[in-house]
Design an enzyme around this catalytic site. Structure first.
Site, short mmCIF file in Angstrom:
data_model
loop_
_atom_site.label_atom_id
_atom_site.label_comp_id
_atom_site.label_asym_id
_atom_site.label_seq_id
_atom_site.Cartn_x
_atom_site.Cartn_y
_atom_site.Cartn_z
N GLU A 112 0.85 -1.20 0.00
CA GLU A 112 0.00 0.00 0.00
C GLU A 112 0.88 1.25 0.00
OE1 GLU A 112 -2.92 1.19 -0.33
OE2 GLU A 112 -4.38 0.40 1.07
N ASP A 113 0.37 2.32 -0.56
CA ASP A 113 1.07 3.60 -0.48
C ASP A 113 0.88 4.23 0.90
OD1 ASP A 113 -1.61 3.77 -1.08
OD2 ASP A 113 -1.43 5.45 -2.47
N ASP A 116 -4.61 4.83 6.16
CA ASP A 116 -5.21 5.92 6.92
C ASP A 116 -6.17 5.29 7.94
OD1 ASP A 116 -6.10 8.41 7.64
OD2 ASP A 116 -7.19 8.84 5.81
N LYS A 144 -0.79 6.46 8.96
CA LYS A 144 -1.36 7.52 9.82
C LYS A 144 -2.14 6.84 10.94
CE LYS A 144 -2.84 10.48 5.98
NZ LYS A 144 -4.00 11.20 5.42
N ARG A 178 0.80 13.29 -8.42
CA ARG A 178 1.43 11.97 -8.28
C ARG A 178 2.88 12.00 -8.77
NH1 ARG A 178 -2.78 8.30 -7.32
NH2 ARG A 178 -4.74 8.70 -8.41
#
Ligand code: IMP
Length: 191
Positions: A112-113, A116, A144, A178
């Site tokens: 995953e980038d 959250d 996060k 991006r």
């Protein structure tokens, strides 16, 4: 307008710098070394490590991370679709039949980038487990924790960040930014 001018215009929308290109590169190399170490006796050419990414945010991180892995790997993507199931305001396509078959009895690295609230991660890992893999490990560049609502296990984390909206290195705001080589806070989130 030449490319240099366009990039400068982009930068006017960008808030404070979080991670430079060099810091990201060093972190990706470190993650690559750790993952290689962990899977070097597990991944073989007969049974490569299955890498799964969610488009499009993970594209740049995954392209860099993969090249740091000294292992046999196979790559698959989960796409955002107009159909599929709704998760946290997004719709994800079902796993393709080919991908489902490839995952069975294999070790999977889900990349995953950013994580959250954790909704995306928990939804996709659940879909992956339905295909009977041997294991599913998660790697994210950014995490996060402050906004997490799902109880999830992330094996590899690049950077822990505050609950701010970030852009660059694949991460978008309204599909833009991006292409920044670094990661910054979105200016609008600082004002
Ligand atoms: P989650 O389901 O709340 O964990 O959200 C994960 C997805 O939301 C990520 O894969 C990103 O596509 C997007 N996202 C969450 N935070 C950010 C951010 O700060 N910048 C860009 N995209 C984000």
């Amino acid at each position: 307008m030449d490319t240099q001018q366009e990039i400068s215009l982009l930068e006017k929308e960008v808030g404070s710098l979080l991670f430079t290109e060099a810091e990201i590169k060093a972190k990706v190399e470190e993650l690559g070394r750790t993952i290689t170490q962990d899977f070097k006796h597990i991944a073989t050419t007969e049974k490569p490590l299955i890498i799964v990414g969610v488009l499009k945010g993970v594209l740049i991180f995954l392209a860099d991370l993969m090249r740091e892995l000294d292992l046999p790997v196979e790559l698959y993507f989960v796409d955002v679709s107009s159909g599929g199931n709704q998760v946290g305001g997004r719709r994800y396509s079902e796993l393709s039949t080919r991908m489902g078959e490839a995952i069975q009895d294999r070790h999977v690295l889900f990349v995953e980038d950013i994580v959250d609230e954790g909704l995306t991660l928990s939804y996709i890992t659940r879909m992956l487990w339905q295909k009977n893999p041997t294991s599913v490990s998660v790697c994210t560049l950014l995490s996060k924790e402050a906004k997490r609502i799902m109880d999830i296990d992330i094996r590899y984390i690049g950077f822990h960040i505050d609950p701010v909206y970030v852009i660059g290195y694949g991460l978008d705001y309204k599909e833009q930014f991006r292409n920044l080589r670094y990661i910054s806070v979105l200016k609008a989130d600082e004002e």
